[in-house]
Design a protein around this motif. Structure first.
Motif, PDB file in Angstrom:
ATOM      1  N   GLY A  27       0.812  -1.213   0.000  1.00  0.00           N
ATOM      2  CA  GLY A  27       0.000   0.000   0.000  1.00  0.00           C
ATOM      3  C   GLY A  27       0.841   1.256   0.000  1.00  0.00           C
ATOM      4  N   GLY A  28       0.243   2.321   0.477  1.00  0.00           N
ATOM      5  CA  GLY A  28       0.941   3.604   0.515  1.00  0.00           C
ATOM      6  C   GLY A  28       1.218   4.160  -0.863  1.00  0.00           C
ATOM      7  N   GLY A  29       0.438   3.724  -1.859  1.00  0.00           N
ATOM      8  CA  GLY A  29       0.652   4.194  -3.224  1.00  0.00           C
ATOM      9  C   GLY A  29       1.793   3.501  -3.952  1.00  0.00           C
ATOM     10  N   ALA A  30       2.418   2.520  -3.288  1.00  0.00           N
ATOM     11  CA  ALA A  30       3.568   1.828  -3.890  1.00  0.00           C
ATOM     12  C   ALA A  30       3.179   1.120  -5.187  1.00  0.00           C
ATOM     13  CB  ALA A  30       4.163   0.827  -2.904  1.00  0.00           C
ATOM     14  N   SER A  31       2.042   0.428  -5.174  1.00  0.00           N
ATOM     15  CA  SER A  31       1.636  -0.311  -6.370  1.00  0.00           C
ATOM     16  C   SER A  31       1.262   0.635  -7.504  1.00  0.00           C
ATOM     17  CB  SER A  31       0.481  -1.265  -6.053  1.00  0.00           C
ATOM     18  OG  SER A  31      -0.615  -0.568  -5.522  1.00  0.00           O
ATOM     19  N   GLU A  32       0.639   1.767  -7.171  1.00  0.00           N
ATOM     20  CA  GLU A  32       0.274   2.739  -8.202  1.00  0.00           C
ATOM     21  C   GLU A  32       1.522   3.356  -8.846  1.00  0.00           C
ATOM     22  OE1 GLU A  32      -1.208   2.527  -5.256  1.00  0.00           O
ATOM     23  OE2 GLU A  32      -3.389   2.648  -5.560  1.00  0.00           O
ATOM     24  N   ILE A  33       2.518   3.663  -8.029  1.00  0.00           N
ATOM     25  CA  ILE A  33       3.755   4.228  -8.566  1.00  0.00           C
ATOM     26  C   ILE A  33       4.464   3.199  -9.441  1.00  0.00           C
ATOM     27  CG2 ILE A  33       6.060   5.093  -7.967  1.00  0.00           C
ATOM     28  CD1 ILE A  33       4.742   6.373  -5.458  1.00  0.00           C
ATOM     29  N   ALA A  34       4.523   1.946  -8.982  1.00  0.00           N
ATOM     30  CA  ALA A  34       5.163   0.885  -9.762  1.00  0.00           C
ATOM     31  C   ALA A  34       4.441   0.685 -11.094  1.00  0.00           C
ATOM     32  CB  ALA A  34       5.200  -0.412  -8.964  1.00  0.00           C
ATOM     33  N   CYS A  35       3.110   0.677 -11.054  1.00  0.00           N
ATOM     34  CA  CYS A  35       2.333   0.530 -12.299  1.00  0.00           C
ATOM     35  C   CYS A  35       2.549   1.722 -13.218  1.00  0.00           C
ATOM     36  CB  CYS A  35       0.851   0.379 -11.988  1.00  0.00           C
ATOM     37  SG  CYS A  35       0.399  -1.214 -11.297  1.00  0.00           S
ATOM     38  N   SER A  36       2.585   2.909 -12.652  1.00  0.00           N
ATOM     39  CA  SER A  36       2.825   4.115 -13.441  1.00  0.00           C
ATOM     40  C   SER A  36       4.164   4.040 -14.170  1.00  0.00           C
ATOM     41  CB  SER A  36       2.792   5.347 -12.531  1.00  0.00           C
ATOM     42  OG  SER A  36       3.217   6.491 -13.212  1.00  0.00           O
ATOM     43  N   LEU A  37       5.182   3.573 -13.465  1.00  0.00           N
ATOM     44  CA  LEU A  37       6.502   3.433 -14.079  1.00  0.00           C
ATOM     45  C   LEU A  37       6.478   2.436 -15.235  1.00  0.00           C
ATOM     46  CD1 LEU A  37       8.682   3.471 -10.840  1.00  0.00           C
ATOM     47  CD2 LEU A  37       8.672   5.209 -12.648  1.00  0.00           C
TER      48      LEU A  37
END
Length: 147
Positions: A27-37
């Motif tokens: 969580g903590g936006g980690a998955s969203e940042i990884a997907c964005s990359l």
């Protein structure tokens, strides 16, 4: 009382999702940042106009960590940029926004996670809403309202 009911319902749904599929994402936006990359990386491989839509989708994914940072009293743009750079340089996709201000962006260490099925449902719903809005834009022509 209504808030307590909603919180209890949310907790039961998380347990239900874990029973259905026990896979998690950090969580903590980690998955969203990884997907964005990854989406941005894929956009680099596309030579057509579709790359602009892919980059817009990657930018949209970063709005969740931005909101988390802002709601935690952090500078959203600087915080997300820093975590994004850390993910790229270290290859650790579990780095997210330190909302608890524990002194580390490591969501694995902080034990901050979400169910994979919940995250998939969130992304699918958001994508469907955007597609529906774009479809409406195609049907309604602005020239029709100019009289």
């Amino acid at each position: 009382l209504d808030e307590a009911k909603r919180s209890l319902h949310d907790a039961i749904c998380v347990v239900r999702n874990l029973i259905r599929d026990n896979r998690i994402v950090y969580g903590g936006g980690a998955s969203e940042i990884a997907c964005s990359l990854k989406v941005s990386e894929a956009a680099d491989q596309v030579g057509t106009i579709e790359q602009y839509a892919m980059r817009a989708f990657a930018d949209a994914l970063e709005q969740t960590p931005c909101a988390l940072a802002e709601n935690s009293g952090l500078q959203p743009i600087e915080t997300v940029a820093s975590v994004k750079a850390d993910q790229v340089s270290s290859g650790r996709s579990y780095l997210g926004i330190d909302c608890n201000q524990a002194g580390t962006n490591d969501m694995k260490e902080q034990k901050v996670f979400e169910t994979l099925i919940g995250k998939q449902q969130q992304l699918m719903l958001a994508t469907q809403v955007v597609r529906m809005i774009l479809k409406i834009d195609d049907v309604i022509e602005p020239a029709a309202f100019n009289g």
